[in-house]
Design a protein around this motif. Sequence first.
Motif, mmCIF file in Angstrom:
data_model
loop_
_atom_site.group_PDB
_atom_site.id
_atom_site.type_symbol
_atom_site.label_atom_id
_atom_site.label_comp_id
_atom_site.label_asym_id
_atom_site.label_seq_id
_atom_site.Cartn_x
_atom_site.Cartn_y
_atom_site.Cartn_z
ATOM 1 N N LEU A 476 1.257 -13.144 0.332
ATOM 2 C CA LEU A 476 -0.191 -12.006 0.282
ATOM 3 C C LEU A 476 -0.493 -11.274 -0.785
ATOM 4 N N LEU A 477 0.841 -10.715 -1.061
ATOM 5 C CA LEU A 477 0.808 -9.415 -2.008
ATOM 6 C C LEU A 477 0.699 -10.007 -3.656
ATOM 7 N N ASN A 478 1.271 -11.164 -3.639
ATOM 8 C CA ASN A 478 1.351 -11.678 -5.047
ATOM 9 C C ASN A 478 -0.097 -11.937 -5.586
ATOM 10 N N ASP A 479 -0.900 -12.349 -4.870
ATOM 11 C CA ASP A 479 -2.494 -12.429 -5.149
ATOM 12 C C ASP A 479 -3.257 -12.419 -4.204
ATOM 13 N N PRO A 480 -3.303 -11.069 -3.776
ATOM 14 C CA PRO A 480 -4.205 -10.654 -2.495
ATOM 15 C C PRO A 480 -5.559 -10.803 -2.729
ATOM 16 N N GLU A 487 -6.846 -10.512 7.704
ATOM 17 C CA GLU A 487 -6.558 -11.540 8.808
ATOM 18 C C GLU A 487 -5.216 -11.419 9.057
ATOM 19 N N GLU A 488 -4.188 -11.298 8.046
ATOM 20 C CA GLU A 488 -2.777 -11.385 8.394
ATOM 21 C C GLU A 488 -2.273 -10.005 9.075
ATOM 22 N N LEU A 489 -3.015 -8.974 8.446
ATOM 23 C CA LEU A 489 -2.508 -7.655 9.270
ATOM 24 C C LEU A 489 -3.187 -7.624 10.510
ATOM 25 N N GLN A 490 -4.353 -8.030 10.944
ATOM 26 C CA GLN A 490 -4.477 -8.120 12.107
ATOM 27 C C GLN A 490 -3.784 -8.854 13.089
ATOM 28 N N ALA A 491 -3.287 -10.078 12.564
ATOM 29 C CA ALA A 491 -2.499 -11.052 13.345
ATOM 30 C C ALA A 491 -1.287 -10.434 13.340
ATOM 31 N N ALA A 492 -0.824 -9.496 12.548
ATOM 32 C CA ALA A 492 0.737 -8.664 12.783
ATOM 33 C C ALA A 492 0.357 -7.494 13.763
ATOM 34 N N GLY A 493 -0.884 -7.212 14.090
ATOM 35 C CA GLY A 493 -1.022 -6.154 15.237
ATOM 36 C C GLY A 493 -1.199 -4.768 14.423
ATOM 37 N N TYR A 494 -1.565 -4.720 13.213
ATOM 38 C CA TYR A 494 -1.741 -3.381 12.825
ATOM 39 C C TYR A 494 -3.158 -2.751 13.123
ATOM 40 N N ASN A 495 -3.167 -1.592 13.479
ATOM 41 C CA ASN A 495 -4.339 -0.847 13.861
ATOM 42 C C ASN A 495 -5.236 -0.484 12.476
ATOM 43 N N ASP A 496 -6.399 -0.904 12.489
ATOM 44 C CA ASP A 496 -7.282 -0.521 11.368
ATOM 45 C C ASP A 496 -6.987 -1.222 10.174
ATOM 46 N N ALA A 497 -6.625 -2.741 10.233
ATOM 47 C CA ALA A 497 -6.118 -3.725 9.450
ATOM 48 C C ALA A 497 -7.041 -3.659 8.257
ATOM 49 N N ALA A 498 -8.335 -3.512 8.052
ATOM 50 C CA ALA A 498 -9.312 -3.630 7.229
ATOM 51 C C ALA A 498 -9.117 -2.319 6.124
ATOM 52 N N GLU A 499 -8.621 -1.165 6.810
ATOM 53 C CA GLU A 499 -8.695 -0.062 5.918
ATOM 54 C C GLU A 499 -7.116 -0.044 5.380
ATOM 55 N N VAL A 500 -6.126 -0.670 6.154
ATOM 56 C CA VAL A 500 -4.950 -0.978 5.473
ATOM 57 C C VAL A 500 -5.212 -1.889 4.123
ATOM 58 N N ALA A 501 -5.913 -2.996 4.253
ATOM 59 C CA ALA A 501 -5.998 -3.813 3.396
ATOM 60 C C ALA A 501 -6.422 -3.275 2.137
ATOM 61 N N ARG A 502 -7.658 -2.441 2.364
ATOM 62 C CA ARG A 502 -8.346 -1.828 1.368
ATOM 63 C C ARG A 502 -7.329 -0.993 0.639
ATOM 64 N N LEU A 504 -4.116 -1.119 0.387
ATOM 65 C CA LEU A 504 -3.156 -1.952 -0.432
ATOM 66 C C LEU A 504 -3.691 -2.418 -1.816
ATOM 67 N N LEU A 505 -4.833 -3.090 -1.617
ATOM 68 C CA LEU A 505 -5.804 -3.569 -2.936
ATOM 69 C C LEU A 505 -5.891 -2.519 -3.921
ATOM 70 N N ALA A 506 -6.464 -1.353 -3.409
ATOM 71 C CA ALA A 506 -6.639 -0.482 -4.366
ATOM 72 C C ALA A 506 -5.233 0.013 -4.873
ATOM 73 N N LEU A 507 -4.278 0.201 -4.304
ATOM 74 C CA LEU A 507 -2.761 0.248 -5.197
ATOM 75 C C LEU A 507 -2.484 -0.755 -6.248
ATOM 76 N N LEU A 508 -2.816 -2.109 -5.691
ATOM 77 C CA LEU A 508 -2.068 -2.961 -6.431
ATOM 78 C C LEU A 508 -2.884 -3.335 -7.682
ATOM 79 N N THR A 509 -4.376 -3.004 -7.417
ATOM 80 C CA THR A 509 -5.203 -3.295 -8.798
ATOM 81 C C THR A 509 -5.362 -2.316 -9.515
ATOM 82 N N GLN A 514 -0.652 -1.906 -12.532
ATOM 83 C CA GLN A 514 -0.882 -2.937 -13.602
ATOM 84 C C GLN A 514 0.314 -2.846 -14.511
ATOM 85 N N ARG A 515 0.262 -1.494 -15.127
ATOM 86 C CA ARG A 515 0.962 -1.259 -16.253
ATOM 87 C C ARG A 515 2.321 -0.847 -16.047
#
Length: 544
Positions: A476-480, A487-502, A504-509, A514-515
Amino acid sequence: MSTALNVQTDELPALLAEGLDARWQSFLQRCSEPQAQWYQEFAQSEARPKLLLAIAASPIFLDYCQRFPQALIDLQQQGLLDAPLSAGELTEQLAAECDACSNADELAKTLRQFRYRHWLRLVWRDLNRLCDMVATTAELSALADVCVQQALAFLHRELCREWGEPQSADGRPQQLSVIAMGKLGAGELNLSSDIDLIFSYPEAGSTVGGPRSVDNQEFFIRLGQRLIKALDARTADGFVFRVDMRLRPYGQSGPLVVSFDAMEEYYQDQGRDWERYALIKARCIAGDEAANQRLMASLRPFTYRRYLDFSAIESLRDMKAMIQREVARRSLHNNIKLGAGGIREIEFIAQCFQLIRGGQEISLQQRPLRIILDELRDMELLPAPVVDELQAANVFLRNAEHAIQAWRDEQTQQLPDAPAPQAALALSMGFDSWEAFTAALAEHRQRVDEHFANIIAAPEEESSTDRAAIQRWEVLLNDPDADSLTEELQAAGYNDAAEVARRLLALLTGAGVQRMQGSARERLDDFLPLLLEQAQEAEDSGRA
């Protein structure tokens, strides 16, 4: 003369014959009277069996004939429909047509008509087995090379008139170097592939002789943008090739074009294992020949290590595991490229030996898969029976890939699930039924998967549940993307999965990540999946 095809039951399977006559008559009604007359006569000539197969196994073939009704006529009358064409012959044809263009819009139209004309010729030859798989992929690659080269030459001249000629500090003219990656780099392009490209230029400097002077990077970025548009943009005449630039240094967050020195520095300091894998097939297809040779020589030490590099096996294992997770997540088991025993596994087998031994064995630094497999047999690194089975499977799978893509000219390797395209695929592959085709396919895939397991797959003791869970996050993190990650964070039982995903994406991009230097990025890539898995375990324990 009747406009009906009158397809007989012994000419085509009933599923493919159904509705074909109506489509044919609708097509003729859209042609001019002389064109319709020609097609009616052609359909009753000795070419009839080939025509029926082409339009039955590839509905898009008739659609393209409708879009460009003169294309097939010209090909047949010029004796080119059944004939192979060399890169030189394609260059000669397209160069003459581009020379007649006066602006970028005319260039775009010319390139698209050229592409579709020769796509029809190549599909005609491939489906009717007038050439083998190697010839088809070689001609498709030559077609892409020529389109890139001629488009670039035209656009370079046009931009020089606007901004002047780019030169180095000591006054030497500069050209854009275009590096083809993947299937195009290896000369093994398929019928409906995108083309993976990287742009670079030799030296810093500025333009001379134009209304205004700009630095070379600005010139070549603008030139690269125009080249992508000339090839990739969809117009009323379609497109030439879909262009993917994501393999360039720093990916989508990096500049479109960098200098030779900047590219060499990037790979030395920050290049990762998957980029070594990608550069195995890298080939310069446009630019100054001497400069291109210098560029590729500078990148070779990164790709091929001087020592026997057995760490490459683990890297390929990780890459394959990531692909397997993606296959499972997206239900791609019927994908003949990514699924078990598919094309990608054959490539991994060959490239494993290339990465391990290529620095010492120059013969393993070649690009085409079939040549590397033969080298592995001759060097006794793989038994001859194994190579024979891998070669046979590769031909079978690539022919099937072409037949799948010929149906709608779509970039897919997924086996069809509808009866009509299934019948077309079986017919194109020379089988009487879908069941007979899938049985043969299963045999090839089973052999490939067994050889892959013997050579690359991780030992059983390494295939723990913990490692499998971590690899799920690596995929998932290779090409997020936000939806899949949430979806995966929700399935894994994370609270507020959408915010965690946001976050993570902000960090990775972000520009900082990147540099990152190579070792730092590798540590981050190792750390984040482990962190996500341990955080999930902690939440599970808390709930318990």
